[in-house]
Design a protein around this motif. Structure first.
Motif, PDB file in Angstrom:
ATOM      1  N   ASN A  14      26.316 -32.818  25.022  1.00  0.00           N
ATOM      2  CA  ASN A  14      26.052 -34.213  25.328  1.00  0.00           C
ATOM      3  C   ASN A  14      26.944 -34.833  26.530  1.00  0.00           C
ATOM      4  O   ASN A  14      28.095 -35.197  25.988  1.00  0.00           O
ATOM      5  CB  ASN A  14      26.180 -35.044  23.989  1.00  0.00           C
ATOM      6  N   ILE A  15      26.477 -34.782  27.596  1.00  0.00           N
ATOM      7  CA  ILE A  15      27.394 -35.106  28.787  1.00  0.00           C
ATOM      8  C   ILE A  15      27.804 -36.774  28.654  1.00  0.00           C
ATOM      9  O   ILE A  15      28.704 -37.226  29.314  1.00  0.00           O
ATOM     10  CB  ILE A  15      26.782 -34.820  30.092  1.00  0.00           C
ATOM     11  N   SER A  16      26.948 -37.365  27.985  1.00  0.00           N
ATOM     12  CA  SER A  16      27.191 -38.897  27.791  1.00  0.00           C
ATOM     13  C   SER A  16      28.590 -39.219  26.821  1.00  0.00           C
ATOM     14  O   SER A  16      29.156 -40.394  26.934  1.00  0.00           O
ATOM     15  CB  SER A  16      26.201 -39.762  27.198  1.00  0.00           C
ATOM     16  N   THR A  17      28.849 -38.203  26.205  1.00  0.00           N
ATOM     17  CA  THR A  17      29.880 -38.355  25.200  1.00  0.00           C
ATOM     18  C   THR A  17      31.266 -37.465  25.561  1.00  0.00           C
ATOM     19  O   THR A  17      32.239 -37.814  24.872  1.00  0.00           O
ATOM     20  CB  THR A  17      29.442 -38.112  23.878  1.00  0.00           C
ATOM     21  N   GLY A  18      31.069 -36.790  26.620  1.00  0.00           N
ATOM     22  CA  GLY A  18      32.353 -36.207  27.199  1.00  0.00           C
ATOM     23  C   GLY A  18      32.385 -34.537  26.637  1.00  0.00           C
ATOM     24  O   GLY A  18      33.412 -34.087  26.712  1.00  0.00           O
ATOM     25  N   ALA A  19      31.595 -34.073  26.054  1.00  0.00           N
ATOM     26  CA  ALA A  19      31.182 -32.760  25.445  1.00  0.00           C
ATOM     27  C   ALA A  19      31.540 -31.784  26.572  1.00  0.00           C
ATOM     28  O   ALA A  19      32.110 -30.753  26.287  1.00  0.00           O
ATOM     29  CB  ALA A  19      30.143 -32.178  24.548  1.00  0.00           C
ATOM     30  N   GLN A  20      31.255 -32.175  27.734  1.00  0.00           N
ATOM     31  CA  GLN A  20      31.659 -31.144  28.782  1.00  0.00           C
ATOM     32  C   GLN A  20      32.943 -30.793  29.448  1.00  0.00           C
ATOM     33  O   GLN A  20      33.401 -30.188  30.147  1.00  0.00           O
ATOM     34  CB  GLN A  20      30.788 -31.871  30.430  1.00  0.00           C
ATOM     35  N   PHE A  21      33.836 -31.892  28.585  1.00  0.00           N
ATOM     36  CA  PHE A  21      35.453 -31.700  28.874  1.00  0.00           C
ATOM     37  C   PHE A  21      36.070 -30.811  27.631  1.00  0.00           C
ATOM     38  O   PHE A  21      37.309 -30.659  27.790  1.00  0.00           O
ATOM     39  CB  PHE A  21      35.874 -32.888  28.991  1.00  0.00           C
ATOM     40  N   GLU A  22      35.269 -30.453  26.738  1.00  0.00           N
ATOM     41  CA  GLU A  22      35.810 -29.642  25.776  1.00  0.00           C
ATOM     42  C   GLU A  22      36.257 -28.095  26.171  1.00  0.00           C
ATOM     43  O   GLU A  22      35.762 -27.567  27.123  1.00  0.00           O
ATOM     44  CB  GLU A  22      34.909 -29.617  24.534  1.00  0.00           C
ATOM     45  N   ALA A  23      37.447 -27.878  25.662  1.00  0.00           N
ATOM     46  CA  ALA A  23      38.115 -26.558  26.130  1.00  0.00           C
ATOM     47  C   ALA A  23      37.202 -25.463  26.027  1.00  0.00           C
ATOM     48  O   ALA A  23      37.207 -24.765  26.910  1.00  0.00           O
ATOM     49  CB  ALA A  23      39.339 -26.320  25.200  1.00  0.00           C
ATOM     50  N   ASP A  24      36.296 -25.204  24.839  1.00  0.00           N
ATOM     51  CA  ASP A  24      35.480 -24.015  24.898  1.00  0.00           C
ATOM     52  C   ASP A  24      34.562 -23.944  25.964  1.00  0.00           C
ATOM     53  O   ASP A  24      33.948 -23.112  26.687  1.00  0.00           O
ATOM     54  CB  ASP A  24      34.778 -23.989  23.410  1.00  0.00           C
ATOM     55  N   PHE A  25      33.986 -25.309  26.311  1.00  0.00           N
ATOM     56  CA  PHE A  25      32.987 -25.141  27.175  1.00  0.00           C
ATOM     57  C   PHE A  25      33.599 -25.115  28.789  1.00  0.00           C
ATOM     58  O   PHE A  25      32.873 -24.379  29.505  1.00  0.00           O
ATOM     59  CB  PHE A  25      32.315 -26.594  27.354  1.00  0.00           C
ATOM     60  N   LEU A  26      34.840 -25.613  28.971  1.00  0.00           N
ATOM     61  CA  LEU A  26      35.340 -25.263  30.362  1.00  0.00           C
ATOM     62  C   LEU A  26      35.780 -23.988  30.540  1.00  0.00           C
ATOM     63  O   LEU A  26      35.902 -23.373  31.871  1.00  0.00           O
ATOM     64  CB  LEU A  26      36.623 -26.233  30.332  1.00  0.00           C
ATOM     65  N   LYS A  27      35.825 -22.963  29.583  1.00  0.00           N
ATOM     66  CA  LYS A  27      35.935 -21.641  29.555  1.00  0.00           C
ATOM     67  C   LYS A  27      34.870 -21.024  30.467  1.00  0.00           C
ATOM     68  O   LYS A  27      35.144 -19.846  31.115  1.00  0.00           O
ATOM     69  CB  LYS A  27      36.228 -20.842  28.434  1.00  0.00           C
ATOM     70  N   ILE A  28      33.553 -21.292  30.245  1.00  0.00           N
ATOM     71  CA  ILE A  28      32.398 -21.025  30.733  1.00  0.00           C
ATOM     72  C   ILE A  28      31.933 -21.806  31.881  1.00  0.00           C
ATOM     73  O   ILE A  28      31.329 -21.251  32.894  1.00  0.00           O
ATOM     74  CB  ILE A  28      31.503 -20.540  29.898  1.00  0.00           C
ATOM     75  N   SER A  29      32.359 -23.046  32.097  1.00  0.00           N
ATOM     76  CA  SER A  29      32.111 -23.696  33.192  1.00  0.00           C
ATOM     77  C   SER A  29      33.075 -24.702  33.532  1.00  0.00           C
ATOM     78  O   SER A  29      33.086 -25.819  33.276  1.00  0.00           O
ATOM     79  CB  SER A  29      30.831 -24.780  32.747  1.00  0.00           C
ATOM     80  N   PRO A  30      33.892 -24.014  34.422  1.00  0.00           N
ATOM     81  CA  PRO A  30      35.170 -24.749  34.799  1.00  0.00           C
ATOM     82  C   PRO A  30      34.886 -26.229  35.559  1.00  0.00           C
ATOM     83  O   PRO A  30      35.911 -26.802  35.775  1.00  0.00           O
ATOM     84  CB  PRO A  30      36.021 -23.757  35.500  1.00  0.00           C
ATOM     85  N   ASN A  31      33.825 -26.100  36.140  1.00  0.00           N
ATOM     86  CA  ASN A  31      33.470 -27.218  36.884  1.00  0.00           C
ATOM     87  C   ASN A  31      33.088 -28.476  36.108  1.00  0.00           C
ATOM     88  O   ASN A  31      32.314 -29.588  36.572  1.00  0.00           O
ATOM     89  CB  ASN A  31      32.517 -27.031  38.012  1.00  0.00           C
ATOM     90  N   ASN A  32      33.136 -28.394  34.718  1.00  0.00           N
ATOM     91  CA  ASN A  32      32.773 -29.295  33.696  1.00  0.00           C
ATOM     92  C   ASN A  32      31.235 -30.023  33.763  1.00  0.00           C
ATOM     93  O   ASN A  32      31.127 -30.885  33.965  1.00  0.00           O
ATOM     94  CB  ASN A  32      33.626 -30.361  33.351  1.00  0.00           C
ATOM     95  N   LYS A  33      30.318 -28.952  34.254  1.00  0.00           N
ATOM     96  CA  LYS A  33      29.026 -29.566  34.441  1.00  0.00           C
ATOM     97  C   LYS A  33      27.984 -28.544  33.781  1.00  0.00           C
ATOM     98  O   LYS A  33      28.254 -27.471  33.520  1.00  0.00           O
ATOM     99  CB  LYS A  33      28.411 -29.437  35.966  1.00  0.00           C
ATOM    100  N   ILE A  34      26.791 -29.065  33.155  1.00  0.00           N
ATOM    101  CA  ILE A  34      25.972 -28.192  32.880  1.00  0.00           C
ATOM    102  C   ILE A  34      24.879 -28.161  33.962  1.00  0.00           C
ATOM    103  O   ILE A  34      24.822 -28.800  34.917  1.00  0.00           O
ATOM    104  CB  ILE A  34      25.064 -28.967  31.709  1.00  0.00           C
ATOM    105  N   PRO A  35      24.129 -26.884  33.627  1.00  0.00           N
ATOM    106  CA  PRO A  35      24.312 -26.157  32.593  1.00  0.00           C
ATOM    107  C   PRO A  35      24.995 -24.725  32.855  1.00  0.00           C
ATOM    108  O   PRO A  35      25.471 -24.542  34.025  1.00  0.00           O
ATOM    109  CB  PRO A  35      22.518 -25.347  32.542  1.00  0.00           C
ATOM    110  N   ALA A  36      25.220 -23.927  31.636  1.00  0.00           N
ATOM    111  CA  ALA A  36      25.865 -22.614  31.828  1.00  0.00           C
ATOM    112  C   ALA A  36      25.363 -21.990  30.829  1.00  0.00           C
ATOM    113  O   ALA A  36      24.578 -22.201  29.933  1.00  0.00           O
ATOM    114  CB  ALA A  36      27.327 -23.033  31.503  1.00  0.00           C
ATOM    115  N   ILE A  37      25.585 -20.423  31.022  1.00  0.00           N
ATOM    116  CA  ILE A  37      24.978 -19.604  30.171  1.00  0.00           C
ATOM    117  C   ILE A  37      25.981 -18.510  29.603  1.00  0.00           C
ATOM    118  O   ILE A  37      26.805 -18.235  30.448  1.00  0.00           O
ATOM    119  CB  ILE A  37      23.721 -18.820  30.419  1.00  0.00           C
ATOM    120  N   ILE A  38      25.607 -17.934  28.349  1.00  0.00           N
ATOM    121  CA  ILE A  38      26.264 -16.757  28.236  1.00  0.00           C
ATOM    122  C   ILE A  38      25.227 -15.681  27.778  1.00  0.00           C
ATOM    123  O   ILE A  38      24.442 -15.669  27.075  1.00  0.00           O
ATOM    124  CB  ILE A  38      27.379 -16.862  26.923  1.00  0.00           C
TER     125      ILE A  38
END
Length: 230
Positions: free
Chosen positions: A32-56
């Protein structure tokens, strides 16, 4: 199994469209990019630009360790090459498909995104900026309309180029564009809109984003980003 880190934006829709079209097994991990979830450490490991989308991809074709991919265009290319679908293997047709994928990534998406910002979200209505991006949106629609004059889809056959562009045309009214002014885009748009996989992708979005998430507080998160600091 594909893990999709996703929110209900045009760039997010690109990937659910592909996954539904290719009938791949996947699970959605909402960010949820409206709540800042894109800045969480686990997400940044796969998306260092802090943007969605990303996949594993938990099952890459080489049988090795899971592969993570960020940036929607790179994800589309990766999935197309993984599945052998929606990206021609013929050199010339593949090149044209990639040209239009990069056109969307470098032009259509960023310029229409600025249109959305200044027309809808900016706290101050700046007439120069609104006019600049609405006119550039009109120009880009015109480029797409010309490309579709003598072909059903952007690069001839239905491909990742169409999946990349379509979600950015969905909010055409918000972009102050009338599809009647672009008859070839309108025809193409209606054909893609009617595809069952596209309808399934947007239905999943509706399940995730059941209420408006853009508030004054969320605008600060979405539009007030500077350099990320620890």
């Amino acid at each position: 199994m594909i893990e999709l880190y996703y929110w209900t934006t045009p760039n997010g829709h690109k990937i659910t469209i592909f996954l539904e079209e290719a009938e791949l097994n996947y699970t959605i991990k909402p960010v949820n990019i409206s709540t800042g979830a894109q800045f969480e450490a686990d997400f940044l490991k796969i998306s260092p630009n802090n943007k969605i989308p990303a996949i594993i991809d938990r099952n890459p074709v080489d049988g090795g360790e899971p592969i993570s991919v960020f940036e929607s265009g790179a994800i589309l290319q990766y999935l197309a090459e993984k599945t052998g679908k929606f990206l021609p293997t013929d050199l010339r047709r593949k090149t044209q498909t990639m040209e239009w994928l990069f056109w969307q990534m470098g032009g259509l998406g960023p310029m229409l995104g600025q249109n959305h910002h200044f027309v809808t979200y900016a706290p101050e209505k700046i007439s120069y900026a609104i006019n600049r991006y609405v006119k550039e949106t009109e120009r880009l629609y015109g480029v797409l309309d010309e490309q579709l004059t003598d072909r059903e889809f952007i690069a001839g056959e239905y491909s990742i180029a169409d999946m990349a562009a379509y979600p950015w045309i969905v909010p055409h009214e918000r972009q102050q564009q009338d599809l009647n002014d672009f008859p070839h885009v309108k025809r193409w748009f209606e054909v893609i809109k009617a595809r069952p996989a596209v309808q399934k992708a947007y239905a999943k979005a509706a399940e995730i984003n059941t209420q408006s998430t853009v508030t004054e507080e969320s605008k600060k998160i979405l539009f007030g980003q500077g350099r990320r600091r620890e």
